[in-house]
Write a protein that holds these residues in place. Sequence first.
Motif, PDB file in Angstrom:
ATOM      1  N   THR A 193       0.842  -1.187   0.000  1.00  0.00           N
ATOM      2  CA  THR A 193       0.000   0.000   0.000  1.00  0.00           C
ATOM      3  C   THR A 193       0.878   1.238   0.000  1.00  0.00           C
ATOM      4  OG1 THR A 193      -1.082  -1.256   1.754  1.00  0.00           O
ATOM      5  CG2 THR A 193      -2.180   0.671   0.995  1.00  0.00           C
ATOM      6  N   SER A 194       0.440   2.270  -0.706  1.00  0.00           N
ATOM      7  CA  SER A 194       1.213   3.511  -0.727  1.00  0.00           C
ATOM      8  C   SER A 194       0.478   4.581   0.071  1.00  0.00           C
ATOM      9  CB  SER A 194       1.438   3.984  -2.159  1.00  0.00           C
ATOM     10  OG  SER A 194       0.211   4.263  -2.776  1.00  0.00           O
ATOM     11  N   LEU A 195       1.221   5.506   0.587  1.00  0.00           N
ATOM     12  CA  LEU A 195       0.662   6.600   1.363  1.00  0.00           C
ATOM     13  C   LEU A 195       0.478   7.798   0.443  1.00  0.00           C
ATOM     14  CD1 LEU A 195      -0.122   7.882   4.071  1.00  0.00           C
ATOM     15  CD2 LEU A 195       2.277   8.467   4.368  1.00  0.00           C
ATOM     16  N   THR A 196      -0.745   8.228   0.266  1.00  0.00           N
ATOM     17  CA  THR A 196      -1.041   9.368  -0.596  1.00  0.00           C
ATOM     18  C   THR A 196      -1.258  10.596   0.279  1.00  0.00           C
ATOM     19  OG1 THR A 196      -2.139   7.886  -2.119  1.00  0.00           O
ATOM     20  CG2 THR A 196      -2.569  10.211  -2.386  1.00  0.00           C
ATOM     21  N   LEU A 197      -0.534  11.664  -0.028  1.00  0.00           N
ATOM     22  CA  LEU A 197      -0.659  12.906   0.726  1.00  0.00           C
ATOM     23  C   LEU A 197      -1.288  13.982  -0.153  1.00  0.00           C
ATOM     24  CD1 LEU A 197       2.868  12.943   2.369  1.00  0.00           C
ATOM     25  CD2 LEU A 197       0.720  12.253   3.408  1.00  0.00           C
TER      26      LEU A 197
END
Length: 55
Positions: free
Chosen positions: A10-14
């Motif tokens: 999973t990637s962290l989207t900011l």
Amino acid sequence: MYRHYNNNQTSLTLPLEISISETHIVRAISAFVDTIPYKLVYGEESAFGRPHNHR
């Protein structure tokens, strides 16, 4: 020897638009940079060599 990496992590989207206020100076800088003509920054395409990859 090599670590097993999982490419399905999973990637962290900011969402940066939410965290920067509307009156912050970076908004004015971004608006100014957006007004600079594309050809002024990248120049004309060359008749020789490989095509540009930044389009």
